[in-house]
Write an enzyme that holds these catalytic residues in place. Structure first.
Site, PDB file in Angstrom:
ATOM      1  N   ALA A  66       0.848  -1.188   0.000  1.00 44.42           N
ATOM      2  CA  ALA A  66       0.000   0.000   0.000  1.00 44.42           C
ATOM      3  C   ALA A  66       0.886   1.240   0.000  1.00 44.42           C
ATOM      4  O   ALA A  66       2.078   1.177   0.325  1.00 44.42           O
ATOM      5  CB  ALA A  66      -0.904   0.000   1.228  1.00 44.42           C
ATOM      6  N   GLY A 112      -0.519  -5.108   0.878  1.00 42.88           N
ATOM      7  CA  GLY A 112      -1.747  -5.019   0.101  1.00 42.88           C
ATOM      8  C   GLY A 112      -1.664  -5.711  -1.241  1.00 42.88           C
ATOM      9  O   GLY A 112      -2.686  -6.140  -1.797  1.00 42.88           O
ATOM     10  N   GLU A 115      -2.379  -9.272  -0.492  1.00 41.59           N
ATOM     11  CA  GLU A 115      -3.800  -9.330  -0.147  1.00 41.59           C
ATOM     12  C   GLU A 115      -4.668  -9.246  -1.391  1.00 41.59           C
ATOM     13  O   GLU A 115      -5.698  -9.928  -1.498  1.00 41.59           O
ATOM     14  CB  GLU A 115      -4.138  -8.217   0.839  1.00 41.59           C
ATOM     15  CG  GLU A 115      -3.549  -8.484   2.230  1.00 41.59           C
ATOM     16  CD  GLU A 115      -3.716  -7.317   3.177  1.00 41.59           C
ATOM     17  OE1 GLU A 115      -4.289  -7.530   4.263  1.00 41.59           O
ATOM     18  OE2 GLU A 115      -3.277  -6.192   2.835  1.00 41.59           O
ATOM     19  N   GLU A 135       3.538  -6.020   7.367  1.00 44.62           N
ATOM     20  CA  GLU A 135       2.894  -4.932   8.117  1.00 44.62           C
ATOM     21  C   GLU A 135       3.367  -4.786   9.559  1.00 44.62           C
ATOM     22  O   GLU A 135       3.476  -3.666  10.061  1.00 44.62           O
ATOM     23  CB  GLU A 135       1.369  -5.115   8.089  1.00 44.62           C
ATOM     24  CG  GLU A 135       0.708  -4.744   6.777  1.00 44.62           C
ATOM     25  CD  GLU A 135       0.678  -5.870   5.765  1.00 44.62           C
ATOM     26  OE1 GLU A 135      -0.033  -5.755   4.756  1.00 44.62           O
ATOM     27  OE2 GLU A 135       1.384  -6.896   5.978  1.00 44.62           O
TER      28      GLU A 135
END
Length: 260
Positions: A66, A112, A115, A135
């Site tokens: 991200a 992300g 994900e 993360e």
């Protein structure tokens, strides 16, 4: 439609969506998530699109995570809203699409990015791919479904190790874990995805949509997957695809599914 952060091409029943932020290693920001939602919505509505492939531009990254600069100063409430909105617009949205979505992971798929790949119905990876959820090294946890989908795919113990260590695994390890279905050389990644997509397109798109719904039901709290399977099985009997499929079988010919 012209986008700022992604590219889309539809050809021979396949819509390829390419995340195109190479200077940011295709990192996901809010604008890109919104554009991906629009692109997937359009592809899912398009009768000519039977399979969607999502990949990243260049040869270094699928999505390297991200865009941290967007949320580094967020409050607790803003963090919750970020995760909820992202899951609604993209990650849960992709998982529940009736059109099959294949992730073609070319390079880094981190945070992300992984994900996003896990939200797709299945994954292929290039031999140079690296995957991980880093993360906790930033003082946060995966917020786009990573803590839920990774254990479903690789098992609780392996998922815990990957999350806790914030480390990366390579493509072959991802294959051995069951995180990806196939590993190819980078040059063969999209052709292999297209080849698999072509096999999918021979079958009933309506039945495939029902199968996606039934398989997903097994992983939803409070939902009886067997009940969903029975319902979707019954629903298939009312479709033009079922009539064509059974008729073609009895007539010993290849089915030409109308997608209805």
């Amino acid at each position: 439609m012209i986008y700022d952060n992604i590219l889309t091409v539809t050809e021979n029943g396949i819509t390829t969506v390419t995340i195109n932020r190479p200077t940011k290693l295709n990192a996901l920001n809010r604008a890109t998530i919104n554009e991906l939602n629009e692109a997937f919505t359009e592809a899912d509505k398009d009768k000519n699109t039977k399979v969607i492939i999502v990949t990243g531009s260049g040869d270094k990254a699928f999505v390297a995570g991200a865009d941290i600069s967007e949320f580094a100063d967020f409050s607790v409430k803003q963090g919750e809203q970020l995760a909820a909105k992202g899951q609604e617009l993209l990650f849960d949205f992709i998982e529940n699409l009736s059109t099959p979505v294949i992730a073609a992971v070319n390079g880094f798929a981190l945070g992300g990015g992984l994900e996003l790949a896990m939200a797709c119905h299945f994954r292929l990876a290039s031999s140079n791919a690296k995957m991980g959820l880093p993360e906790v090294s930033l003082g946060v946890i995966p917020g786009y479904g990573g803590t839920q989908r990774l254990p479903q795919l690789v098992g609780k113990g392996r998922a815990m190790e990957m999350v806790m260590t914030a480390g990366m695994i390579d493509a072959n390890q991802a294959l051995s874990y069951g995180l990806v279905n196939h590993v190819t050389e980078l040059a063969d990644l999209i052709p292999t995805a297209n080849k698999i997509a072509s096999k999918i397109m021979r079958n009933s798109s309506v039945a495939i949509g029902s199968a996606i719904k039934a398989v997903n039901a097994n992983f939803k709290d409070g939902v009886n997957g067997y009940t969903t399977e029975i319902e979707e099985f019954g629903n298939c009997f009312g479709t033009a695809d079922f009539k064509e499929g059974t008729t073609a079988f009895l007539e010993k010919r290849r089915a030409e599914f109308p997608g209805e």
